[in-house]
Scaffold this motif. Sequence first.
Motif, PDB file in Angstrom:
ATOM      1  N   ASP A   1       0.850  -1.181   0.000  1.00 40.65           N
ATOM      2  CA  ASP A   1       0.000   0.000   0.000  1.00 40.65           C
ATOM      3  C   ASP A   1       0.895   1.243   0.000  1.00 40.65           C
ATOM      4  O   ASP A   1       1.654   1.452   0.944  1.00 40.65           O
ATOM      5  CB  ASP A   1      -0.895  -0.015   1.241  1.00 40.65           C
ATOM      6  N   PRO A   2       0.818   2.095  -1.027  1.00 40.90           N
ATOM      7  CA  PRO A   2       1.678   3.290  -1.062  1.00 40.90           C
ATOM      8  C   PRO A   2       1.527   4.183   0.162  1.00 40.90           C
ATOM      9  O   PRO A   2       2.482   4.845   0.574  1.00 40.90           O
ATOM     10  CB  PRO A   2       1.216   4.015  -2.338  1.00 40.90           C
ATOM     11  N   ALA A   3       0.336   4.179   0.764  1.00 37.48           N
ATOM     12  CA  ALA A   3       0.121   5.008   1.959  1.00 37.48           C
ATOM     13  C   ALA A   3       0.949   4.503   3.134  1.00 37.48           C
ATOM     14  O   ALA A   3       1.267   5.262   4.050  1.00 37.48           O
ATOM     15  CB  ALA A   3      -1.361   5.014   2.333  1.00 37.48           C
ATOM     16  N   VAL A   4       1.313   3.228   3.105  1.00 40.65           N
ATOM     17  CA  VAL A   4       2.106   2.625   4.179  1.00 40.65           C
ATOM     18  C   VAL A   4       3.588   2.601   3.821  1.00 40.65           C
ATOM     19  O   VAL A   4       4.446   2.940   4.635  1.00 40.65           O
ATOM     20  CB  VAL A   4       1.614   1.187   4.485  1.00 40.65           C
ATOM     21  N   THR A   5       3.887   2.200   2.572  1.00 44.87           N
ATOM     22  CA  THR A   5       5.288   2.034   2.169  1.00 44.87           C
ATOM     23  C   THR A   5       5.946   3.336   1.735  1.00 44.87           C
ATOM     24  O   THR A   5       7.171   3.453   1.756  1.00 44.87           O
ATOM     25  CB  THR A   5       5.400   1.036   1.005  1.00 44.87           C
ATOM     26  N   GLY A   6       5.133   4.319   1.308  1.00 46.17           N
ATOM     27  CA  GLY A   6       5.694   5.557   0.781  1.00 46.17           C
ATOM     28  C   GLY A   6       6.237   5.399  -0.629  1.00 46.17           C
ATOM     29  O   GLY A   6       6.882   6.302  -1.166  1.00 46.17           O
ATOM     30  N   LYS A   7       5.981   4.254  -1.252  1.00 44.22           N
ATOM     31  CA  LYS A   7       6.458   3.989  -2.605  1.00 44.22           C
ATOM     32  C   LYS A   7       5.274   3.651  -3.498  1.00 44.22           C
ATOM     33  O   LYS A   7       4.264   3.117  -3.021  1.00 44.22           O
ATOM     34  CB  LYS A   7       7.459   2.823  -2.604  1.00 44.22           C
ATOM     35  N   PRO A   8       5.368   3.921  -4.800  1.00 43.75           N
ATOM     36  CA  PRO A   8       4.250   3.616  -5.699  1.00 43.75           C
ATOM     37  C   PRO A   8       4.039   2.116  -5.834  1.00 43.75           C
ATOM     38  O   PRO A   8       4.989   1.329  -5.755  1.00 43.75           O
ATOM     39  CB  PRO A   8       4.680   4.241  -7.032  1.00 43.75           C
ATOM     40  N   VAL A   9       2.786   1.713  -6.013  1.00 47.37           N
ATOM     41  CA  VAL A   9       2.478   0.302  -6.215  1.00 47.37           C
ATOM     42  C   VAL A   9       3.182  -0.175  -7.485  1.00 47.37           C
ATOM     43  O   VAL A   9       3.325   0.562  -8.454  1.00 47.37           O
ATOM     44  CB  VAL A   9       0.946   0.083  -6.294  1.00 47.37           C
ATOM     45  N   HIS A  10       3.665  -1.430  -7.453  1.00 45.34           N
ATOM     46  CA  HIS A  10       4.401  -2.030  -8.573  1.00 45.34           C
ATOM     47  C   HIS A  10       5.734  -1.333  -8.844  1.00 45.34           C
ATOM     48  O   HIS A  10       6.312  -1.506  -9.917  1.00 45.34           O
ATOM     49  CB  HIS A  10       3.562  -2.029  -9.868  1.00 45.34           C
ATOM     50  N   GLY A  11       6.231  -0.580  -7.860  1.00 48.20           N
ATOM     51  CA  GLY A  11       7.457   0.186  -8.073  1.00 48.20           C
ATOM     52  C   GLY A  11       8.647  -0.666  -8.474  1.00 48.20           C
ATOM     53  O   GLY A  11       9.411  -0.290  -9.368  1.00 48.20           O
ATOM     54  N   ASP A  12       8.833  -1.813  -7.821  1.00 49.62           N
ATOM     55  CA  ASP A  12       9.992  -2.661  -8.139  1.00 49.62           C
ATOM     56  C   ASP A  12       9.902  -3.231  -9.553  1.00 49.62           C
ATOM     57  O   ASP A  12      10.926  -3.463 -10.207  1.00 49.62           O
ATOM     58  CB  ASP A  12      10.107  -3.802  -7.124  1.00 49.62           C
ATOM     59  N   LEU A  13       8.672  -3.469 -10.040  1.00 50.60           N
ATOM     60  CA  LEU A  13       8.516  -3.971 -11.406  1.00 50.60           C
ATOM     61  C   LEU A  13       8.886  -2.884 -12.410  1.00 50.60           C
ATOM     62  O   LEU A  13       9.516  -3.174 -13.439  1.00 50.60           O
ATOM     63  CB  LEU A  13       7.075  -4.437 -11.636  1.00 50.60           C
ATOM     64  N   ARG A  14       8.515  -1.656 -12.132  1.00 54.74           N
ATOM     65  CA  ARG A  14       8.880  -0.548 -13.027  1.00 54.74           C
ATOM     66  C   ARG A  14      10.394  -0.366 -13.098  1.00 54.74           C
ATOM     67  O   ARG A  14      10.937   0.022 -14.125  1.00 54.74           O
ATOM     68  CB  ARG A  14       8.214   0.745 -12.558  1.00 54.74           C
ATOM     69  N   GLN A  15      11.059  -0.622 -11.984  1.00 57.01           N
ATOM     70  CA  GLN A  15      12.511  -0.467 -11.946  1.00 57.01           C
ATOM     71  C   GLN A  15      13.244  -1.692 -12.486  1.00 57.01           C
ATOM     72  O   GLN A  15      14.469  -1.670 -12.653  1.00 57.01           O
ATOM     73  CB  GLN A  15      12.966  -0.196 -10.508  1.00 57.01           C
ATOM     74  N   GLY A  16      12.517  -2.763 -12.734  1.00 57.57           N
ATOM     75  CA  GLY A  16      13.144  -3.976 -13.246  1.00 57.57           C
ATOM     76  C   GLY A  16      14.006  -4.690 -12.234  1.00 57.57           C
ATOM     77  O   GLY A  16      15.003  -5.327 -12.592  1.00 57.57           O
TER      78      GLY A  16
END
Length: 344
Positions: free
Chosen positions: A243-258
């Motif tokens: 949850d971005p509200a909890v992690t502070g990161k966008p959802v699927h962020g690691d997939l976007r970064q590869g």
Amino acid sequence: MTTLTTALKAGPEAPAILHRCRELVAPALAEAVGGMHPWMREMADYALGRGAAGGAPAAHSQGKGVRQALAVLGAEAAGGPAEAGVPAAVAVELVHTFSLLHDDIMDGDAMRRGRPALWKAYGTGPAVLAGDALFALAVQTLTTASAPGAAHRLSAALGDLVRGQADDLLFAHRPWTGPEAVSVAEYEAMAEHKTGSLLGCALALGAHLAGAPEETAAVLDRTGRHLGVAFQIVDDLLGIWGDPAVTGKPVHGDLRQGKKTFPVLAALATPSGPALEGLLTARDDTAVVRAAAVVEQAGGRSAALREARRHLTVAHGLLASVQPAPRPAADLRTLLSALSRRTV
């Protein structure tokens, strides 16, 4: 999407344990940072959440203090007073903060705990220098503690941390599939070094300063390393489905970064691997949403949860083998479970 079950959520005791240890360590940490060069101190206070850019006092998120708590509980588990673990707690917190400063630069992460990362607020060069100063202070803290071998243990853990970070960076240049692809075993070795080494060091250093025999410290080090692998795997799950509200990161962020994360590597090893590879290579908005679904359908998410639980079980078994004092043992079990059982 599903979430981890209620059994995988941090129990109510964990925040109180962390708070107790942070409060114990806070005066010594403030004293150590207070002796730094004024500019380094300003940046250290910013990184630790105690100051705003420019040096004005401010109260920002200071992190949970996990490594501090492990050092204090390591001392107590060895039969010593909590205070015996304070120098270890200060040292590992300083090293952890140093590693975050440099990680943000290497990863290009502009935000840390809801505000600009230090390198964005002060510049890359000053942030690198502040990280170096924090590490030097960590070593000095242990040298002052007059505990033979303590500084060597910390330096060895830092060597492992750097090795893990190097492997993580190199993974980004390797293919998703084929003979040169990153294996799950390589991933777990990276996670042990990058994340587990400092967690293990915190436990072992606390016990070391409390007078525990080397055999006990070594077992506690392995306990923290298994915890670190579990922690990193769950962090991978958060990096895709958190949850971005909890992690502070966008959802699927690691997939976007590869990023080569555990659930992705597990899914690539299934018959869905070729289709997933194409989506991971594309990395546009539509592809990452589809990739997340394929990873879950291929069993990558469930495989990651199983492996995190396995490492946690090993950590609990190692902890029991050193027969720690009852109350710190209970606190450590609560904390170990809480750290690797966050809601996804």
